[in-house]
Design a protein around this motif. Structure first.
Motif: not given
Ligand code: C2E
Ligand code: MG
Ligand code: MG
Ligand code: MG
Length: 291
Positions: A23-27
């Protein structure tokens, strides 16, 4: 060390952790596009002169209009932006956009009427070598007055005090830009540095005043903090004023300025324009406007 490694590897494969990391990478990926996609926008929260009730200026606060998640608040993406270095680009967009807006508001105001724009600066922005050049260039391009810009910097960023930071702070002051400590009282505040920092004002964190209305001890403590700031030769701005009682207590202490939901929530730029144009009063508080 080996034990630690095993521990770390196990942790990584926990589904929740994995999910969070993805999720962090995507964000971060999405945040990288946010500026160029025009997904960021600013709101402006009024800052009020407590003695006169007049509008002193506004603080610019960034928001992210995410294509699928909707409105994302800064606490949910500024820390990630700092970790990934994306904050530098975001910060420049914020600064330039806010200065353009300031120049527009300036045209509505009488020439002798001061109006301050506050902009938050992250620690890593202060470490960037060309921050000062950017600020100088942005002031020139927008025609905004350096004396109407105040940069808010957290204590920890100020205290990291490397050569680049010190150079940047001194150069910004030489430009005529105001500097303010943000969230005072939340970091490892040390009173020994307060009068030595190259700052003009202190913004006291809302946690200091939250219990003040029903706790005499806290009220005396806030008064002492205010005296300390005054003794260091600076003005205090209190944030997070939510009630009439808090506003009155700070006014009686002789405090300069305040900001909080009691006076106004952060507003879209057009609503600030209306305030300036029509001399409209802020919700619940009478704010006397120039005119
Ligand atoms: P901050 O600079 O301390 O800004 C004040 C925050 O408190 C804002 O939250 C504001 O909406 C909120 N606030 C104002 N009055 C009240 C009140 O009466 N009660 C309560 N409970 N809260 C109040 P926001 O907009 O969510 O911003 C959070 C933080 O995100 C900011 O804290 C600042 O550290 C950071 N931030 C926001 N915009 C920017 C930006 O453009 N650049 C950087 N580097 N950081 C930003
Ligand atoms: Mg701030
Ligand atoms: Mg603050
Ligand atoms: Mg804060």
């Amino acid at each position: 060390a080996a034990k630690e490694d095993v521990h770390r590897r196990i942790k990584v494969f926990e589904p929740v952790m994995l999910y969070r990391r993805q999720l962090r990478r995507q964000t971060a990926r999405e945040l990288r596009q946010a500026v160029s996609n025009g997904e960021l926008f600013l709101e402006y929260q009024p800052v009020v002169e407590l003695q006169s009730g007049r509008l002193q200026g506004v603080e610019a606060l960034v928001r992210w209009n995410h294509p699928s998640r909707g409105l994302v608040m800064p606490d949910d993406f500024i820390p990630l932006a700092e970790e990934t270095g994306l904050i530098v680009g975001i910060g420049r967009w914020v600064l330039h956009t806010a200065l353009q807006q300031l120049a527009q508001w300036r045209r509505l105001l009488p020439a002798d009427r001061k109006f301050l724009l506050r902009v938050n600066l992250a620690a890593s922005e202060l470490q960037s070598m060309d921050l000062v050049d950017f600020v100088r260039g942005s002031l020139r391009k927008t025609g905004a007055e350096p004396g109407e810009l105040v940069l808010e910097i957290t204590e920890s960023a100020l205290l990291s005090g490397g050569d680049v930071e010190t150079y940047s702070l001194r150069s910004l002051q030489a430009l005529g830009v105001g500097l303010e400590i943000d969230d005072f009282g939340t970091g490892y505040s040390s009173i020994s540095y307060l009068h030595r920092l190259p700052v003009d004002t202190v913004k006291v964190d809302r946690s200091l005043i939250s219990d003040m209305a029903d706790d005499d001890g806290q009220l005396r403590f806030v008064a002492a903090v205010h005296n300390l700031i005054r003794a260091a030769g600076m003005d205090a701005v209190f944030e997070g004023i939510e009630t009439a009682k808090q506003a009155r207590q700070l006014q009686e202490m002789g405090c300069c300025c305040g900001q909080g939901y009691y006076f106004s929530r952060p507003l879209p730029a057009v609503q600030v324009t209306d305030l300036l144009r029509e001399g409209r009063t802020l919700p619940q508080a009478v704010v006397v406007l120039p005119g």
